[in-house]
Enzyme design. Structure first.
Site, mmCIF file in Angstrom:
data_model
loop_
_atom_site.group_PDB
_atom_site.id
_atom_site.type_symbol
_atom_site.label_atom_id
_atom_site.label_comp_id
_atom_site.label_asym_id
_atom_site.label_seq_id
_atom_site.Cartn_x
_atom_site.Cartn_y
_atom_site.Cartn_z
ATOM 1 N N ASP A 1 0.830 -1.215 0.000
ATOM 2 C CA ASP A 1 0.000 0.000 0.000
ATOM 3 C C ASP A 1 0.864 1.265 0.000
ATOM 4 O O ASP A 1 1.982 1.258 0.518
ATOM 5 C CB ASP A 1 -0.913 -0.029 1.239
ATOM 6 C CG ASP A 1 -2.052 0.977 1.115
ATOM 7 O OD1 ASP A 1 -2.404 1.354 -0.026
ATOM 8 O OD2 ASP A 1 -2.590 1.392 2.170
ATOM 9 N N ASN B 1 -10.929 -2.739 -5.104
ATOM 10 C CA ASN B 1 -10.197 -1.797 -5.971
ATOM 11 C C ASN B 1 -10.878 -1.578 -7.330
ATOM 12 O O ASN B 1 -10.574 -0.596 -8.023
ATOM 13 C CB ASN B 1 -8.750 -2.250 -6.179
ATOM 14 C CG ASN B 1 -7.870 -2.086 -4.961
ATOM 15 O OD1 ASN B 1 -6.944 -2.870 -4.728
ATOM 16 N ND2 ASN B 1 -8.127 -1.069 -4.139
HETATM 17 C C1 IPE Z 1 -5.282 -2.726 -0.057
HETATM 18 O O1 IPE Z 1 -4.989 -1.405 -0.312
HETATM 19 C C2 IPE Z 1 -5.291 -3.507 -1.335
HETATM 20 C C3 IPE Z 1 -3.996 -3.631 -1.980
HETATM 21 C C4 IPE Z 1 -2.841 -3.265 -1.517
HETATM 22 C C5 IPE Z 1 -4.042 -4.278 -3.253
HETATM 23 P P1 IPE Z 1 -6.147 -0.297 -0.410
HETATM 24 O O2 IPE Z 1 -5.468 1.005 -0.593
HETATM 25 O O3 IPE Z 1 -7.132 -0.679 -1.445
HETATM 26 O O4 IPE Z 1 -6.829 -0.403 1.026
HETATM 27 P P2 IPE Z 1 -7.831 0.569 1.759
HETATM 28 O O5 IPE Z 1 -8.971 0.829 0.844
HETATM 29 O O6 IPE Z 1 -7.087 1.836 2.066
HETATM 30 O O7 IPE Z 1 -8.222 -0.137 3.001
HETATM 31 C C1 IPE Z 2 -1.594 0.220 -3.376
HETATM 32 O O1 IPE Z 2 -1.389 1.581 -3.387
HETATM 33 C C2 IPE Z 2 -1.898 -0.334 -4.726
HETATM 34 C C3 IPE Z 2 -3.293 -0.768 -4.881
HETATM 35 C C4 IPE Z 2 -4.194 -0.746 -3.951
HETATM 36 C C5 IPE Z 2 -3.687 -1.263 -6.172
HETATM 37 P P1 IPE Z 2 -2.584 2.604 -3.340
HETATM 38 O O2 IPE Z 2 -2.984 2.935 -4.736
HETATM 39 O O3 IPE Z 2 -3.686 2.143 -2.475
HETATM 40 O O4 IPE Z 2 -1.880 3.869 -2.702
HETATM 41 P P2 IPE Z 2 -2.516 4.878 -1.662
HETATM 42 O O5 IPE Z 2 -2.968 4.077 -0.480
HETATM 43 O O6 IPE Z 2 -3.649 5.560 -2.343
HETATM 44 O O7 IPE Z 2 -1.375 5.779 -1.343
HETATM 45 MG MG MG Z 3 -4.111 2.393 -0.506
#
Ligand code: IPE
Ligand code: IPE
Ligand code: MG
Length: 250
Positions: free
Chosen positions: A21, A69
């Site tokens: 993340d 997602n």
């Molecule tokens: C969790 O990250 C899913 C992945 C890393 C693929 P998110 O960014 O989607 O999680 P939330 O929504 O902040 O909980």
């Molecule tokens: C994780 O990074 C990747 C996916 C969830 C696909 P994020 O895209 O959630 O990054 P933040 O949390 O918005 O910084």
């Molecule tokens: Mg995230």
């Protein structure tokens, strides 16, 4: 730089699971668009896969895309899917050269057909490799995984192939995507949030949790080794007392 040799090779986690993340926030902090964060995140994936294999980790599970997602803006979803496809196309040779077998946890049928085709091809091409299992969690969510498992178990009962009284914890484990694999010993989440976001909720019942502020694109060899070092100083008691565990170890 920290050297891998500083780790105790006798107490490495067999299975490491990572919630990757913080890509978007990393990019935004630098004034870049979010998708450049995902691009940089792929370099971390490469490095963490390479280092895990070098250390002798048996299973590495990476949460790359959740069932939730899909709700992101269309552009971001399609960039993520394209990055995934390119990663798989480029990586297949390296995976084979390093004896790594790729598997997927999640709803493969929900992926765009071109991505699914490449994914299935790489899974097939690497299926005989025995050095490490690399699980990519794609369109993955534990609630959907469990629902699918319950449906399968119920169907077996209704068809008379399984008795309700014979359902036990193993039956449930065997109907999850992770069937046959050890549960994660160490669960890492980068990006500063302290939540599990629907990731492997059954399988992480007794995992050691490691949350770090570091954004995924900055999580590299040193950061992985720091996480494993932290894991190695923890005492896993599994409900027993500390004294019982010490006795077991001697
Ligand atoms: C969790 O990250 C899913 C992945 C890393 C693929 P998110 O960014 O989607 O999680 P939330 O929504 O902040 O909980
Ligand atoms: C994780 O990074 C990747 C996916 C969830 C696909 P994020 O895209 O959630 O990054 P933040 O949390 O918005 O910084
Ligand atoms: Mg995230």
């Amino acid at each position: 730089m920290t050297k891998p040799t500083e780790l105790d090779p006798q107490s490495l986690p067999r299975h490491i699971a990572i919630i990757m993340d913080g890509n978007g926030r990393w990019a935004q902090k630098l004034g870049l668009i979010r998708t450049l964060g995902h691009k940089a995140g792929v370099d971390s994936v490469r490095e963490i896969v390479r280092v895990s294999r070098k250390l002798g980790i048996q299973v590495l599970t990476l949460y790359a895309f959740s069932t939730e997602n899909w709700k992101r803006p269309k552009d971001e979803v399609s960039t993520l899917m394209n990055l995934l496809k390119t990663y798989l196309e480029k990586e297949v040779q390296d995976l084979c050269a390093n004896n790594i077998s790729l598997r997927c946890l999640g709803q493969i049928d929900k992926l765009p057909p071109d991505v699914r085709d490449v994914l299935l091809r790489v899974i097939d091409d690497t299926s005989k490799n025995t050095g490490m299992v690399l699980n990519l969690a794609l369109s993955y969510g534990f609630r959907s995984e469990l629902t699918k498992g319950v449906q399968e178990i119920t169907r077996q009962c209704l068809e008379g192939n399984l008795s309700v009284d014979d359902i036990n914890e193993e039956t449930i484990s065997n109907h999850l995507y992770t069937a046959g694999l050890p549960d994660p010993d160490l669960l890492i989440r980068t990006g500063g949030e302290s939540r599990l976001s629907n990731f492997l909720l059954w399988q992480v019942s007794y995992s050691e949790l490691y949350f770090t502020e570091i954004y995924w694109p900055k999580f590299r060899e040193k950061e992985l080794i720091d996480a494993i070092k932290q894991y190695q100083v923890r005492q896993r008691r599994f409900g027993k007392t500390g004294e019982q565990i010490k006795k077991q170890e001697t």
